[in-house]
Design a protein around this motif. Structure first.
Motif, PDB file in Angstrom:
ATOM      1  N   LEU A 140       0.852  -1.188   0.000  1.00 13.04           N
ATOM      2  CA  LEU A 140       0.000   0.000   0.000  1.00 13.04           C
ATOM      3  C   LEU A 140       0.890   1.241   0.000  1.00 13.04           C
ATOM      4  N   LYS A 141       0.730   2.093  -0.998  1.00 14.52           N
ATOM      5  CA  LYS A 141       1.522   3.318  -1.127  1.00 14.52           C
ATOM      6  C   LYS A 141       0.765   4.262  -2.058  1.00 14.52           C
ATOM      7  N   PRO A 142       1.134   5.550  -2.090  1.00 12.86           N
ATOM      8  CA  PRO A 142       0.367   6.510  -2.900  1.00 12.86           C
ATOM      9  C   PRO A 142       0.257   6.150  -4.374  1.00 12.86           C
ATOM     10  N   ARG A 143       1.282   5.525  -4.945  1.00 12.59           N
ATOM     11  CA  ARG A 143       1.222   5.162  -6.367  1.00 12.59           C
ATOM     12  C   ARG A 143       0.184   4.077  -6.640  1.00 12.59           C
ATOM     13  N   ASN A 144      -0.212   3.351  -5.594  1.00 15.26           N
ATOM     14  CA  ASN A 144      -1.221   2.299  -5.749  1.00 15.26           C
ATOM     15  C   ASN A 144      -2.612   2.761  -5.328  1.00 15.26           C
ATOM     16  N   VAL A 145      -2.785   4.074  -5.166  1.00 14.51           N
ATOM     17  CA  VAL A 145      -4.082   4.636  -4.779  1.00 14.51           C
ATOM     18  C   VAL A 145      -4.456   5.721  -5.784  1.00 14.51           C
ATOM     19  N   ALA A 182      10.041   2.451   1.844  1.00  9.90           N
ATOM     20  CA  ALA A 182       9.537   3.609   2.582  1.00  9.90           C
ATOM     21  C   ALA A 182       8.228   3.304   3.305  1.00  9.90           C
ATOM     22  N   TYR A 183       7.482   2.292   2.830  1.00  9.95           N
ATOM     23  CA  TYR A 183       6.159   1.982   3.389  1.00  9.95           C
ATOM     24  C   TYR A 183       6.128   0.611   4.067  1.00  9.95           C
ATOM     25  N   MET A 184       7.295   0.010   4.265  1.00  9.70           N
ATOM     26  CA  MET A 184       7.364  -1.378   4.708  1.00  9.70           C
ATOM     27  C   MET A 184       7.394  -1.478   6.229  1.00  9.70           C
ATOM     28  N   ALA A 185       6.483  -2.273   6.777  1.00  7.79           N
ATOM     29  CA  ALA A 185       6.422  -2.478   8.227  1.00  7.79           C
ATOM     30  C   ALA A 185       7.658  -3.227   8.707  1.00  7.79           C
ATOM     31  N   PRO A 186       8.054  -3.028   9.961  1.00  7.45           N
ATOM     32  CA  PRO A 186       9.253  -3.721  10.470  1.00  7.45           C
ATOM     33  C   PRO A 186       9.198  -5.236  10.295  1.00  7.45           C
ATOM     34  N   GLU A 187       8.038  -5.849  10.594  1.00  4.78           N
ATOM     35  CA  GLU A 187       7.954  -7.308  10.481  1.00  4.78           C
ATOM     36  C   GLU A 187       8.078  -7.763   9.032  1.00  4.78           C
ATOM     37  N   GLN A 188       7.610  -6.953   8.088  1.00  2.00           N
ATOM     38  CA  GLN A 188       7.742  -7.289   6.669  1.00  2.00           C
ATOM     39  C   GLN A 188       9.195  -7.145   6.233  1.00  2.00           C
ATOM     40  N   VAL A 194       3.365 -11.718   7.647  1.00  6.56           N
ATOM     41  CA  VAL A 194       2.601 -10.485   7.474  1.00  6.56           C
ATOM     42  C   VAL A 194       1.128 -10.759   7.756  1.00  6.56           C
ATOM     43  N   GLY A 195       0.390  -9.689   8.010  1.00  9.50           N
ATOM     44  CA  GLY A 195      -1.036  -9.800   8.281  1.00  9.50           C
ATOM     45  C   GLY A 195      -1.681  -8.440   8.104  1.00  9.50           C
ATOM     46  N   PRO A 196      -2.953  -8.301   8.477  1.00  7.58           N
ATOM     47  CA  PRO A 196      -3.616  -7.002   8.360  1.00  7.58           C
ATOM     48  C   PRO A 196      -2.843  -5.882   9.050  1.00  7.58           C
ATOM     49  N   TYR A 197      -2.165  -6.206  10.152  1.00  2.00           N
ATOM     50  CA  TYR A 197      -1.366  -5.208  10.879  1.00  2.00           C
ATOM     51  C   TYR A 197      -0.272  -4.610  10.002  1.00  2.00           C
ATOM     52  N   THR A 198       0.201  -5.373   8.998  1.00  2.70           N
ATOM     53  CA  THR A 198       1.233  -4.886   8.086  1.00  2.70           C
ATOM     54  C   THR A 198       0.680  -3.770   7.200  1.00  2.70           C
ATOM     55  N   ASP A 199      -0.537  -3.961   6.689  1.00  2.00           N
ATOM     56  CA  ASP A 199      -1.173  -2.922   5.877  1.00  2.00           C
ATOM     57  C   ASP A 199      -1.483  -1.688   6.711  1.00  2.00           C
ATOM     58  N   LEU A 200      -1.818  -1.869   7.990  1.00  2.00           N
ATOM     59  CA  LEU A 200      -2.116  -0.713   8.840  1.00  2.00           C
ATOM     60  C   LEU A 200      -0.867   0.138   9.058  1.00  2.00           C
ATOM     61  N   TYR A 201       0.292  -0.487   9.146  1.00  2.00           N
ATOM     62  CA  TYR A 201       1.533   0.286   9.257  1.00  2.00           C
ATOM     63  C   TYR A 201       1.747   1.118   7.992  1.00  2.00           C
ATOM     64  N   ALA A 202       1.559   0.487   6.826  1.00  2.00           N
ATOM     65  CA  ALA A 202       1.711   1.221   5.563  1.00  2.00           C
ATOM     66  C   ALA A 202       0.716   2.379   5.490  1.00  2.00           C
ATOM     67  N   LEU A 203      -0.499   2.166   5.997  1.00  2.00           N
ATOM     68  CA  LEU A 203      -1.485   3.239   6.048  1.00  2.00           C
ATOM     69  C   LEU A 203      -0.970   4.380   6.928  1.00  2.00           C
ATOM     70  N   GLY A 204      -0.302   4.054   8.045  1.00  3.12           N
ATOM     71  CA  GLY A 204       0.277   5.084   8.893  1.00  3.12           C
ATOM     72  C   GLY A 204       1.352   5.880   8.181  1.00  3.12           C
ATOM     73  N   VAL A 205       2.205   5.195   7.411  1.00  6.50           N
ATOM     74  CA  VAL A 205       3.236   5.889   6.627  1.00  6.50           C
ATOM     75  C   VAL A 205       2.578   6.831   5.624  1.00  6.50           C
ATOM     76  N   LEU A 226      15.123   0.792   6.059  1.00  9.26           N
ATOM     77  CA  LEU A 226      14.553  -0.269   6.878  1.00  9.26           C
ATOM     78  C   LEU A 226      15.107  -0.232   8.302  1.00  9.26           C
ATOM     79  N   HIS A 227      16.357   0.134   8.446  1.00  7.13           N
ATOM     80  CA  HIS A 227      16.929   0.264   9.783  1.00  7.13           C
ATOM     81  C   HIS A 227      16.181   1.337  10.566  1.00  7.13           C
ATOM     82  N   ARG A 228      15.832   2.444   9.915  1.00  4.35           N
ATOM     83  CA  ARG A 228      15.101   3.519  10.594  1.00  4.35           C
ATOM     84  C   ARG A 228      13.687   3.049  10.962  1.00  4.35           C
ATOM     85  N   HIS A 229      13.045   2.289  10.064  1.00  2.00           N
ATOM     86  CA  HIS A 229      11.733   1.723  10.393  1.00  2.00           C
ATOM     87  C   HIS A 229      11.802   0.892  11.674  1.00  2.00           C
ATOM     88  N   LEU A 230      12.894   0.156  11.819  1.00  2.00           N
ATOM     89  CA  LEU A 230      13.004  -0.771  12.939  1.00  2.00           C
ATOM     90  C   LEU A 230      13.353  -0.076  14.258  1.00  2.00           C
TER      91      LEU A 230
END
Length: 510
Positions: A140-145, A182-188, A194-205, A226-230
């Motif tokens: 999920l990212k702006p280019r996909n919306v 830039a939109y990748m959750a730490p667990e991803q 991954v799970g719904p929580y992964t998309d919610l992180y991308a929504l937060g970004v 990715l290091h900064r995400h973590l």
């Protein structure tokens, strides 16, 4: 694979203009000659991955596009067709007339915070429908919306993103996770489940970017990002834009929590948190492609959408001349449909025939038990994990009562139930089930096939990553790598994959 304007795909879709290109595919505008309409065609190139991986990509593509086509929501791009042509894969989608969210943000900077809330609320409504399947978008990212002319939001690329399931590292040469850093959750990023929580992180970004004008974590390299995400906390958006409501800033910080369990529980909960911040009815904020325009709450998710759906209406089943349902005929029909890849139709017939078969042969008869096993397996193959889970649990309990907890068939049903929990975005429950199963598998296969115990341990490691316990995941995967190299050899693909994950984990840990 190369394509050019004028080329005909599937004897029907005439390619017109190339509008996007990436490492594994191209997106074209095209004309559907049969229905005389404009469509978008995505072409995937399995030749970019080698050998068996390409075959796996083709198989997964067809399956996931079929599952994606079952999602019915006005905020999700419609899948018209999908298939293979020679060595290529194609996906035909609705053509969306509008601006992608990245361009929309660039044209309206600073982006009105009311617009950001409206975009996020519409995305939550889409994610509720997608996660109920369950499918995780993963990219999920702006280019996909897209922001359409009427202000409504349309999410793109679900059919392609969902091809890349939890084992994404198997589809890359480098072992790096697939997605946009830039939109990748730490667990991803860590290769975890991954799970719904992964998309919610991308929504937060995405929401942070709309409010502040930039993503929360940027850098010159993917590894640096990715290091900064973590490890780095995001900058609260009110420090950049004091007019943003405190409640909105707090929600963005919750969505960007490093620990998936600290994020909102669902897209539904996120929508409800956004609801008080939506523009009041009848007060337009103006401007072209205004995303607040649709908000008389027409696309709000149903609160119970994520619950287990009611059984589908009975599908037509073969009947005898006497008017009674022909169980044997239905079974033959199911075999024929499965042979033709028509899995959804086969599921409906199996679900409809089970009550009749139980009445004719008895609830615990071999015939009914076989039908129920086929029903659960077909639900799994069709991606209907929410419906498969109770069937598998029932089969597991019955088999264990008859043959004991260590019975291989009972364990298999429990293993598949754990897979359902993983796919449904319940990592803690899935982890508990895999951990409970592991001693049985390690005892049972101590002198024979060790593939399944190794796979269970790999899933445990990935779920620990998903739950944010990187130290435990590291220890689990180190021990797994040692055992896998000893049993399979260092050159085997399985330990090689574990080694890549550990190298990646070591880099970001450092």
């Amino acid at each position: 694979m190369s394509a050019s304007g004028g080329q005909l795909v599937a004897g029907r879709y005439e390619l017109s203009t190339l509008i996007g290109q990436g490492g594994m595919g191209q997106v074209w505008t095209a004309y559907d000659q049969r229905l005389d309409r404009r469509v978008a065609v995505k072409l995937l190139r399995p030749d970019r991955v080698a050998g068996q991986e390409a075959d796996e990509l083709r198989r997964r593509f067809v399956r996931e596009c079929r599952v994606t086509a079952q999602v019915d929501h006005p905020g999700l791009v419609t899948v018209h067709d999908a298939g293979t042509q020679g060595e290529d894969l194609y996906l035909v989608m609705q053509y969306v007339d509008g601006a992608d969210l990245s361009d929309h943000l660039a044209e309206h900077d600073p982006y009105p915070w009311q617009w950001a809330v409206s975009v996020a609320a519409q995305l939550c409504a889409v994610l509720c429908a997608v996660h109920a399947v369950p499918i995780v978008h993963r990219d999920l990212k702006p280019r996909n919306v897209m922001v359409k002319q009427d202000g409504t939001i349309t999410v793109l690329d679900l059919g392609v993103a969902s091809v890349l399931d939890t084992d994404t590292t198997r589809l890359t040469h480098t072992g790096s996770p697939i997605g946009s850093p830039a939109y990748m959750a730490p667990e991803q990023a860590m290769g975890g489940a991954v799970g719904p929580y992964t998309d919610l992180y991308a929504l937060g970004v995405l929401l942070h970017e709309l409010l502040s004008g930039d993503v929360p974590f940027a850098g010159s390299t993917a590894l640096g990002v990715l290091h900064r995400h973590l490890y780095e906390p995001p900058l609260p958006v009110r420090r950049l834009r004091p007019e943003v409501p405190e409640a909105l800033e707090a929600l963005v910080l919750r969505l960007l929590a490093k620990d998936p369990q600290a994020r909102p529980a669902s897209a539904q909960e996120t929508y409800e948190a956004l609801l008080p911040l939506l523009p009041a009815r009848g007060i337009p904020t103006g401007g072209p492609l205004d995303p607040t325009r649709p908000f008389l709450r027409p696309h709000a998710p149903w609160p119970d959408r994520a619950r287990t759906p009611a059984p589908q209406a009975a599908a037509p089943t073969p009947h005898t001349d006497q008017g009674t349902t022909d169980v044997a005929g239905a079974v033959d029909e199911v075999k024929r449909l499965l042979g033709e890849g028509r899995i959804t139709q086969a599921v409906d017939i199996l679900g409809a025939i089970l009550p009749t078969a139980a009445a004719q042969h008895g609830e615990h008869s071999p015939v009914v038990r076989t039908l129920r096993k086929q029903y659960a397996a077909t639900l799994m193959d069709d991606g209907q994990y929410r419906r498969a889970l109770p069937e598998l649990r029932r089969l597991a309990d019955e088999r264990a009562a008859e043959a004991g907890q260590a019975d291989p068939q009972a364990l298999r049903f429990r293993y598949e139930a754990a897979q359902c929990l993983e796919q449904l975005g319940e990592p803690a429950a899935a982890l508990a089930e895999y951990r409970a199963l592991l001693p049985y598998y390690e005892n049972q296969y101590a002198t024979t096939d060790l593939t399944l115990p190794l796979e269970v341990r790999r899933r445990i490691g990935h779920l620990l990553l998903a739950l944010g316990d990187r130290a435990a995941a590291h220890d689990t995967l180190v021990r797994l790598l040692h055992d896998a190299e000893r049993l399979q050899g260092p050159g085997h693909p399985f330990p090689a994959e574990i080694r890549r994950t550990l190298q990646w984990l070591g880099q970001v840990r450092g």
